[in-house]
Design a protein around this motif. Sequence first.
Motif: not given
Length: 165
Positions: A20-24, A32-37, A72-78, A109-115
């Motif tokens: 993903t891009s960090v621009i803008d 957060p969309e990636f986590w939802d998916h 950005y990787i979503i996963g587990f230690e292995t 519902e506030q989790f993503s914004s708190s992070i």
Amino acid sequence: MEPRIITRDSFNVIGYELRTSVIDGVNLKEIPEFWDHYRKQGLAATIQGKKDEGIELGICCDFDSVKKQISYIIGFETDCSEVVSEKMTLKRVPASRYAVFTTQKVKAEQFSSSIQELTRYIHHQWLPKSGYQYNSDAFDIEIYDRKSCPDLYEYVRMEICIPIK
């Protein structure tokens, strides 16, 4: 808010990767969309070789300063040393010293914004005044355990580990 300072040995993480891009602030929307998916598709269940099924990780790595992109990787230690599916990635997280911060307990519902708020605080307020420098040779680690699960707790929280030197 003062973090715990820890040293962590290198380890492998296996999971799903988003570039993903960090621009803008594109990453602030896409992660957060990636986590939802990931959750809606039940992708955690498809990951083999988890060291601890109760601790999911979010890993920020491979920053490209020219293209302004990160992985950005979503996963587990292995303990695995090979990826079993071409849809997944296996990454070696380098050893580093970390400043470990915990988000405030908030409703789901506030989790993503708190992070995102805590991440901004770390980089724009704490780090410049801390006497530490960001270790760009290591990776940011987010730790999601049982206390991050809105199915178990009304208020959730997680840890952010920032590599420092």
